[in-house]
Design a protein around this motif. Structure first.
Motif, short mmCIF file in Angstrom:
data_model
loop_
_atom_site.label_atom_id
_atom_site.label_comp_id
_atom_site.label_asym_id
_atom_site.label_seq_id
_atom_site.Cartn_x
_atom_site.Cartn_y
_atom_site.Cartn_z
N ASP A 165 -1.70 -24.47 -3.38
CA ASP A 165 -2.25 -24.87 -2.18
C ASP A 165 -1.27 -25.53 -1.05
OD1 ASP A 165 0.02 -26.71 -3.18
OD2 ASP A 165 -0.91 -28.96 -4.63
N GLN A 166 -0.13 -24.88 -0.93
CA GLN A 166 0.99 -24.86 0.30
C GLN A 166 1.61 -23.70 0.88
OE1 GLN A 166 3.45 -27.81 -0.41
NE2 GLN A 166 4.29 -26.76 -2.22
N ILE A 167 1.42 -23.37 2.00
CA ILE A 167 2.99 -22.52 1.63
C ILE A 167 4.22 -22.57 1.10
CG2 ILE A 167 2.47 -21.86 4.11
CD1 ILE A 167 4.81 -23.19 5.01
N LEU A 168 5.15 -21.36 0.21
CA LEU A 168 5.73 -20.95 -0.22
C LEU A 168 7.01 -21.67 0.44
CD1 LEU A 168 4.31 -18.40 -2.49
CD2 LEU A 168 3.91 -20.61 -2.49
N VAL A 169 8.06 -21.73 -0.80
CA VAL A 169 9.74 -22.05 0.08
C VAL A 169 10.42 -20.91 -0.25
CG1 VAL A 169 11.53 -22.89 -0.51
CG2 VAL A 169 10.16 -24.18 -1.18
N VAL A 170 10.81 -20.59 0.41
CA VAL A 170 11.38 -19.24 1.02
C VAL A 170 12.80 -19.28 0.32
CG1 VAL A 170 12.97 -17.97 2.80
CG2 VAL A 170 10.97 -18.83 3.29
N ASP A 171 13.13 -18.25 -0.88
CA ASP A 171 14.23 -18.01 -1.04
C ASP A 171 15.06 -16.87 -1.36
OD1 ASP A 171 12.90 -16.27 -2.84
OD2 ASP A 171 12.28 -17.92 -4.29
N TYR A 175 4.94 -18.10 4.43
CA TYR A 175 4.56 -17.22 3.02
C TYR A 175 3.56 -18.14 2.15
CZ TYR A 175 7.32 -16.64 -1.15
OH TYR A 175 8.21 -17.61 -2.50
N THR A 176 3.16 -16.94 1.14
CA THR A 176 2.26 -18.20 0.00
C THR A 176 1.26 -16.95 -0.47
OG1 THR A 176 1.15 -20.01 -0.37
CG2 THR A 176 -0.14 -18.28 1.04
N PHE A 207 -16.53 -1.60 -8.64
CA PHE A 207 -15.33 -0.95 -8.97
C PHE A 207 -13.80 -1.96 -8.15
CE2 PHE A 207 -18.03 2.47 -8.88
CZ PHE A 207 -17.72 3.31 -10.23
N ALA A 208 -13.75 -2.56 -7.56
CA ALA A 208 -13.06 -3.67 -7.30
C ALA A 208 -12.32 -4.84 -7.97
CB ALA A 208 -13.37 -4.11 -5.85
N THR A 209 -11.14 -4.56 -8.49
CA THR A 209 -9.64 -4.65 -9.14
C THR A 209 -9.04 -6.12 -8.61
OG1 THR A 209 -8.23 -3.58 -9.17
CG2 THR A 209 -9.91 -3.38 -10.93
N GLY A 210 -9.06 -7.42 -9.08
CA GLY A 210 -8.19 -8.76 -8.55
C GLY A 210 -6.51 -8.38 -8.28
N GLY A 211 -5.98 -9.68 -8.69
CA GLY A 211 -4.58 -9.24 -7.78
C GLY A 211 -3.84 -10.25 -7.21
N TYR A 212 -2.70 -10.37 -7.26
CA TYR A 212 -1.76 -11.39 -6.58
C TYR A 212 -2.35 -10.68 -4.60
CZ TYR A 212 -0.62 -13.01 -10.64
OH TYR A 212 -0.54 -13.34 -12.07
N ASN A 221 7.22 -10.77 -11.31
CA ASN A 221 7.25 -11.64 -11.95
C ASN A 221 6.28 -12.79 -11.58
OD1 ASN A 221 6.29 -13.34 -14.41
ND2 ASN A 221 7.87 -14.20 -14.54
N ILE A 222 4.92 -12.78 -11.51
CA ILE A 222 4.30 -12.97 -10.65
C ILE A 222 3.94 -14.95 -12.03
CG2 ILE A 222 2.71 -14.46 -8.77
CD1 ILE A 222 2.54 -10.97 -8.37
N PHE A 223 4.25 -16.18 -11.05
CA PHE A 223 3.73 -17.51 -12.30
C PHE A 223 3.35 -18.40 -11.63
CE2 PHE A 223 8.58 -17.51 -11.65
CZ PHE A 223 8.57 -19.13 -11.50
N LYS A 224 2.65 -19.37 -12.26
CA LYS A 224 1.71 -20.28 -11.09
C LYS A 224 2.43 -21.67 -11.84
CE LYS A 224 -1.63 -22.38 -8.77
NZ LYS A 224 -3.34 -22.32 -9.11
N GLN A 225 3.76 -22.62 -10.65
CA GLN A 225 4.49 -23.24 -11.43
C GLN A 225 3.56 -24.46 -10.85
OE1 GLN A 225 8.18 -24.48 -9.82
NE2 GLN A 225 8.67 -24.15 -12.10
N GLY A 226 2.84 -25.51 -11.73
CA GLY A 226 2.54 -26.73 -10.73
C GLY A 226 1.01 -25.85 -10.09
N ASN A 227 1.09 -25.81 -8.57
CA ASN A 227 0.09 -25.67 -8.24
C ASN A 227 0.18 -25.08 -7.24
OD1 ASN A 227 -2.24 -27.84 -8.69
ND2 ASN A 227 -1.00 -29.34 -7.24
N VAL A 228 1.13 -23.87 -7.49
CA VAL A 228 2.09 -23.45 -6.45
C VAL A 228 2.17 -21.70 -7.35
CG1 VAL A 228 2.38 -24.31 -4.33
CG2 VAL A 228 4.24 -23.72 -6.06
N PHE A 229 1.73 -20.37 -7.27
CA PHE A 229 1.77 -19.41 -7.01
C PHE A 229 3.59 -19.31 -7.17
CE2 PHE A 229 -2.03 -18.37 -7.44
CZ PHE A 229 -2.38 -18.24 -9.03
#
Length: 345
Positions: free
Chosen positions: A29-35, A8-9, A103-108, A134-142
């Motif tokens: 910039d990459q897939i995320l670590v599953v937790d 997932y990313t 009328f389109a809006t953005g998001g995650y 809570n979605i946040f950017k840490q380094g180069n990944v959300f």
């Protein structure tokens, strides 16, 4: 439910409503670590999609591909992490479509490959910051983080592919679920176009499937386990309940609550899943097929007929003048068998 996340990313599209200008994409910039939290999040997302009244079942467009479907197929062929990430960057194509929609809006946008009870799904879900997420950017990944209680109340847009049904390629089975909260229940055109979804299930097919469910599902029981209706009276009660609504909308969840109780609101949906019936959880009833729940009852001394409305003047049953013609070898065999049994008893 036991969730296993394969990949997932998350990427972010920056776009405000009522503005048509260049849309920005902020990529992980990459897939995320599953937790543990991501497992809980995907679990809630899967449940929310399944129970959403806006869910529409469909398939990919016939003989048509695009960046989304091509990169998805590449990933499904290889199951490589790099190909999953390339698939997620098909968001480039959505960006160009959103730029044309005021009328389109953005998001995650969360891309995820996961398994539930050994069934594999590929989902793309639009998330917006709400309580519990809570979605946040840490380094180069959300990344996602949150409280103990995850709040996935309403999903604005979602795509979900049932991998097993997709592989089976049964023309009678829809393997895509599309979510929208649009007033008309139809997903935004640019989103459908992006995922290359074909035609949605028609109200007539949804209605026919639901009529079949009503005719075969367990009849509601009281506290002592006694059936509260006959089959025909149950059909009439459901029929009348929907017809009392001005919009003539069939909501399987509302009807589940009404006839089976608050704790069994998903009774109809669960029956459909168990019996491999693909049906939208909410749709407008088709008047002609909805009459399939109506039973015509006629009685004279010694003879009682119960006939489905849709059987009247069919090849099997005709009523004309003073004559009734029933053409059915099965009925003839049943009558002969019982008659012989009674005559010889």
């Amino acid at each position: 439910m036991e969730i296993k996340i394969n990949n997932y990313t998350i990427h972010y599209i920056e776009k405000e409503a009522n503005i048509t200008e260049v849309v920005n994409i902020d990529y992980s910039d990459q897939i995320l670590v599953v937790d543990e939290f991501s497992n809980s999040l995907v679990n809630e997302i899967h449940k929310s999609i399944s129970e959403s009244p806006s869910l529409k079942n469909t398939r990919f467009k016939d003989n048509e591909t695009n960046l989304f479907t091509n990169s998805l197929n590449d990933y499904l062929s290889s199951n490589e992490n790099d190909d999953f990430y390339i698939f997620s960057k098909s968001l480039d194509d959505l960006k160009s479509k959103i730029e044309k929609e005021p009328f389109a809006t953005g998001g995650y946008y969360l891309f995820v490959d996961y398994e539930v009870v050994n069934k594999r799904y590929i989902s793309v879900v639009l998330l917006r910051k709400k309580n519990g997420i809570n979605i946040f950017k840490q380094g180069n990944v959300f990344k996602v983080d949150g409280t103990e209680n995850i709040n996935i109340d309403k999903i604005a847009m979602a795509f979900r592919l049932n991998y097993d049904l997709f592989l089976a390629n049964d023309p009678n089975k829809n393997y895509l679920a599309i979510i929208s909260t649009q007033k008309d229940g139809i997903a935004s055109g640019y989103f459908i176009d992006w995922v290359s979804a074909g035609g949605l299930i028609k109200n007539s097919k949804n209605t026919a499937s639901f009529v079949s469910i009503i005719k075969t599902i367990d009849i509601p029981t009281d506290e002592d386990g006694k059936e509260m209706y006959t089959r025909s009276s149950f059909q009439k009660a459901v029929y009348d309940s929907v017809n009392l609504r001005k919009d003539k909308i069939i909501s399987m969840r509302d009807l589940g609550k009404q006839f089976y109780g608050e704790e069994n609101e998903n009774k109809f949906f669960e029956f459909a899943v168990k019996n491999d019936l693909t049906i939208d959880p909410e749709f407008k009833r088709d008047s002609k097929r909805w009459k399939g729940l109506v039973t015509i009852i006629a009685t004279i001394p010694g003879i009682t007929l119960n006939v489905d409305y849709l059987k009247i003047n069919s090849e099997e049953f005709k009523a004309d003048g003073e004559t009734i013609i029933i053409k059915s070898k099965k009925l003839v065999d049943q009558i002969k068998k019982q008659y012989e049994q009674q005559r010889n008893s």
